[in-house]
Design an enzyme around this catalytic site. Structure first.
Site, PDB file in Angstrom:
ATOM      1  N   CYS A   7       0.899  -1.187   0.084  1.00 61.60           N
ATOM      2  CA  CYS A   7      -0.001   0.208   0.026  1.00 61.60           C
ATOM      3  C   CYS A   7       1.021   1.353   0.068  1.00 61.60           C
ATOM      4  O   CYS A   7       1.934   1.100   0.081  1.00 61.60           O
ATOM      5  CB  CYS A   7      -0.590  -0.071   1.252  1.00 61.60           C
ATOM      6  N   ARG A  32       2.439   1.493  -7.719  1.00 60.34           N
ATOM      7  CA  ARG A  32       2.431   0.234  -6.830  1.00 60.34           C
ATOM      8  C   ARG A  32       1.294  -0.696  -7.043  1.00 60.34           C
ATOM      9  O   ARG A  32       1.176  -1.969  -6.570  1.00 60.34           O
ATOM     10  CB  ARG A  32       2.527   0.682  -5.281  1.00 60.34           C
ATOM     11  N   TRP A  79      -4.137  -1.857  -1.036  1.00 60.65           N
ATOM     12  CA  TRP A  79      -4.446  -3.192  -1.610  1.00 60.65           C
ATOM     13  C   TRP A  79      -5.212  -3.975  -0.562  1.00 60.65           C
ATOM     14  O   TRP A  79      -4.637  -4.338   0.439  1.00 60.65           O
ATOM     15  CB  TRP A  79      -3.209  -3.948  -2.220  1.00 60.65           C
ATOM     16  N   ASN A 103       0.100   0.591   6.456  1.00 58.91           N
ATOM     17  CA  ASN A 103       0.887  -0.388   5.497  1.00 58.91           C
ATOM     18  C   ASN A 103       1.138  -1.679   6.225  1.00 58.91           C
ATOM     19  O   ASN A 103       1.818  -1.533   7.366  1.00 58.91           O
ATOM     20  CB  ASN A 103       2.172   0.060   4.618  1.00 58.91           C
ATOM     21  N   GLY A 104       0.987  -2.863   5.522  1.00 52.01           N
ATOM     22  CA  GLY A 104       1.254  -4.037   6.272  1.00 52.01           C
ATOM     23  C   GLY A 104       0.299  -4.789   6.801  1.00 52.01           C
ATOM     24  O   GLY A 104      -0.771  -4.744   6.430  1.00 52.01           O
ATOM     25  N   GLU A 483      11.744 -15.644 -17.193  1.00 51.19           N
ATOM     26  CA  GLU A 483      11.148 -14.459 -17.181  1.00 51.19           C
ATOM     27  C   GLU A 483      10.184 -13.936 -18.272  1.00 51.19           C
ATOM     28  O   GLU A 483       9.437 -13.179 -17.914  1.00 51.19           O
ATOM     29  CB  GLU A 483      12.573 -13.738 -17.264  1.00 51.19           C
ATOM     30  N   LYS A 487       6.384 -12.472 -17.281  1.00 52.64           N
ATOM     31  CA  LYS A 487       6.202 -10.945 -17.880  1.00 52.64           C
ATOM     32  C   LYS A 487       4.659 -11.310 -18.557  1.00 52.64           C
ATOM     33  O   LYS A 487       3.788 -10.535 -18.450  1.00 52.64           O
ATOM     34  CB  LYS A 487       7.017 -10.681 -18.877  1.00 52.64           C
ATOM     35  N   GLU A 490       2.248 -11.794 -15.824  1.00 54.00           N
ATOM     36  CA  GLU A 490       1.857 -10.526 -15.140  1.00 54.00           C
ATOM     37  C   GLU A 490       1.081  -9.590 -15.751  1.00 54.00           C
ATOM     38  O   GLU A 490       0.234  -8.831 -15.191  1.00 54.00           O
ATOM     39  CB  GLU A 490       3.283  -9.842 -14.755  1.00 54.00           C
ATOM     40  N   HIS A 506      10.009 -34.955 -20.069  1.00 50.93           N
ATOM     41  CA  HIS A 506       9.749 -35.316 -18.692  1.00 50.93           C
ATOM     42  C   HIS A 506       8.519 -35.011 -18.231  1.00 50.93           C
ATOM     43  O   HIS A 506       8.508 -34.890 -16.968  1.00 50.93           O
ATOM     44  CB  HIS A 506      11.021 -34.881 -17.850  1.00 50.93           C
ATOM     45  N   LYS A 605       4.424  -3.022  -7.088  1.00 49.55           N
ATOM     46  CA  LYS A 605       5.908  -2.786  -7.568  1.00 49.55           C
ATOM     47  C   LYS A 605       6.968  -3.227  -6.278  1.00 49.55           C
ATOM     48  O   LYS A 605       7.994  -3.930  -6.383  1.00 49.55           O
ATOM     49  CB  LYS A 605       5.915  -1.072  -7.660  1.00 49.55           C
TER      50      LYS A 605
END
Length: 610
Positions: A7, A32, A79, A103-104, A483, A487, A490, A506, A605
């Protein structure tokens, strides 16, 4: 209950109305990610609270209709963790005496809530934050604000950063930190509290940072700091760069696209910071351990930073005689570890505030081993707590999905690897100088990779109706496949998997079906022929091949749907180039799906809570 969130907090104590500046600062925290917003100001000894679900723009409209006066105030973007995203659960959370932004996560909030309900105190929201509001309100009956906050903190378990204002003490803001970052900013007749120095940057470039357990008291004229015993402490004041160019998208539709196109410049800046081309040497000194005495290197990161560690493992094994381990920070911190004073523990983080990475670093510090951080924010917690810091010089990165910071991490890790190899005589001087020279060709090669965008745009259409996709590579291309898949997930919310190409038979081969997009990373390295064999396995099962390679001669096969050629470069450096089309691919798939590219859903972020 523990979730990964970030947040944003802002607080302003001023000699003039603050609501507009709080809104502007909250807009700078939007990168964020968040789902609700709010602010509270003090007007004539009354707490004036305004909140909304959705964007800061909605909060601004509310203020336009019913302005909030007051020279002191706090703001928040949230959030959702405890409680769904709505107006009631949005921050601040206020009683008739106090207003709190947080925050937290308060891990013992359910326990505290039951205790407070026995005292017949009523809760309005589903959040964990409201227990802080009510605890402080109760403590204020017998204590001044600072003591009331201090006594409340002693009852809380978890990770938090707090901003608090008080109805009957209309000239102060109190901030507190445990786990989540918190900064203060200094200005004439105005002082600031913020979870992010970036949010304060438009108002001041003079910043201090609270350490764990510390509190601060802000007025418009003064900032005082206290440790976890309420003893006054002095804090160092940092001066931030005043470059504002990174806060503007310019001609680009999204920050992410701007940051992708900035990569030739940011990589060049990084090279210039570390490479002395005249002396053909790398300017890295003051190792926390003599390079010749390093027994093992342990690379630690999360998400994209972890992928940079995976690539670096190949480099360290190829160029040095040092054993190398890599670890995901959230796993590292819970394992039964065997520390060694001759090991070098390297922590990689874009923000320098990643909670799991910071906690892993803290464990290393407690065990008296040597630490190095590779970060983009040199004033960050991880940087300040490390024995040694190597900045990536990428500049501010606004897009949640990291692009230029990833290449910066790769560059610093490669340069560090070269330097250590040279000092230890694991490579000769000729090889050392040749590899340094090769680095100078990367920025121009990246620029040429950006010319593949039009081809990548065509590739992007192949993903819109697919059940999923697969990214395959061998050697250092395997982490780039991971990666690339990350991406795409995300940004576009489509399922994607990254695999070592040799692992297909496999198990993952069972997922290949007619028309499934499969991205093959096949630079002309020692794995090339093996990778092509794996590609044939996919073709035989009907997979739709999207090939990324650096060979000049076309790989002839009518089953290759698209081919993207990046410039040929020294094999060890191919990750810098094959990454670019994958960044562009994720961007264009998300663009076609009308996704929120700079602020993907559910993501933040800086992940500053476990």
């Amino acid at each position: 209950k523990k979730e990964k969130i970030m947040c944003g907090i802002i607080g302003i104590a001023s000699n003039k109305p603050v609501s507009i500046n709080i809104i502007n600062s909250l807009k700078k925290l939007e990168y964020r990610g968040y789902d609700s917003a709010g602010l509270a100001t003090l007007t004539k000894n009354n707490i004036n609270e305004k909140k909304c679900s959705g964007r800061v723009d909605e909060l601004e409209k509310i203020l336009f209709k019913t302005p909030s006066d007051g020279n002191i105030g706090i703001g928040h973007v949230r959030w959702a963790t405890h409680g769904v995203p709505n107006v009631i659960n949005a921050h601040p959370h206020s009683s008739d005496q106090v207003s709190v932004v947080h925050n937290g996560i308060i891990e013992n909030s359910d326990e505290i809530k039951k205790e407070l309900e026995l005292k017949e105190l009523k809760f309005k929201s589903q959040t964990d934050t409201e227990v802080i509001t009510l605890l402080i309100t109760e403590a204020l009956k017998e204590n001044e604000p600072l003591d009331a906050v201090f006594k409340t903190l002693q009852k809380l378990k978890g990770s938090f950063a707090l901003g608090i204002i008080f109805k009957n003490f209309s000239d102060i803001i109190i901030g507190a930190r445990r786990g989540s970052p918190l900064a203060v900013g200094y200005s004439k007749e105005e002082n600031y509290l913020g979870s992010d120095s970036y949010a304060l940057k438009s108002m001041t470039n003079k910043i201090s940072y609270l350490d764990d357990g510390e509190l601060c008291v802000l007025t418009k004229d003064n900032i005082s700091f206290y440790d976890d015993d309420l003893k006054k402490v002095n804090k160092k004041i940092y001066s931030m760069s005043e470059d504002e160019s990174t806060t503007d998208k310019g001609a680009y539709k999204h920050f992410m696209l701007k940051e992708i196109y900035e990569q030739p410049i940011t990589v060049k800046n990084c090279i210039n910071e570390y490479i002395d081309s005249l002396k053909k040497n790398i300017n890295i000194f003051n190792f926390p351990i003599e390079a010749n005495k390093i027994n093992k290197i342990i690379l630690i990161g999360c998400g994209t930073a972890y992928h940079s560690c995976l690539v670096a493992k190949y480099w360290f094994e190829e160029l040095t005689s040092i054993d190398v381990e890599i670890d995901i920070a959230s796993e590292f911190r819970y394992r039964k570890l065997k520390f060694n004073s001759n090991n070098l523990y390297i922590f990689v983080s874009q923000s320098g505030e990643t909670a799991d990475t910071a906690a892993a670093l803290d464990i290393c510090k407690k065990n008296n081993v040597k630490t190095c951080s590779i970060v983009n924010v040199i004033e960050s917690t991880i940087a300040r707590n490390s024995d040694w810091v190597l900045p990536i010089h990428a500049g501010t990165e606004i897009g949640v999905a990291s692009t230029k910071a990833f290449l910066g991490q790769l560059m610093v890790l490669y340069i560090l690897c070269l330097k250590i190899a040279s000092i230890r005589k694991d490579i000769n001087q000729s090889t050392y100088e040749k590899n340094i020279k090769n680095l100078n060709s990367i920025p121009e090669a990246i620029r040429k990779c950006l010319n593949t965008e039009s081809n990548v745009q065509l590739m992007a259409k192949e993903f819109l109706h697919a059940k999923g996709s697969m990214f395959l590579g061998r050697g250092s291309s395997f982490p780039i496949a991971l990666e690339g898949a990350l991406k795409l997930k995300e940004l576009s919310y489509l399922h994607a998997e990254g695999y070592p190409a040799g692992e297909m038979k496999h198990g993952p081969l069972a997922l290949i079906e007619e028309g499934l997009p499969v991205i093959i990373l096949a630079p002309k390295d020692k794995y090339f022929q093996k990778t092509l064999s794996n590609m044939q396995e996919v073709i035989a099962r009907g997979g739709k091949i999207l090939l990324i390679t650096d060979i000049k001669k076309e790989v002839i096969n009518e089953n290759i749907r698209f081919g993207v050629r990046v410039p040929y470069i020294d094999n060890s450096l191919s990750p810098f180039l094959t990454t670019i089309p994958l960044q562009l691919l994720a961007y264009h798939v998300a663009l076609l799906k009308n996704c929120d590219i700079d602020k993907p859903r559910n993501l933040a972020k800086s992940v500053t809570v476990e």
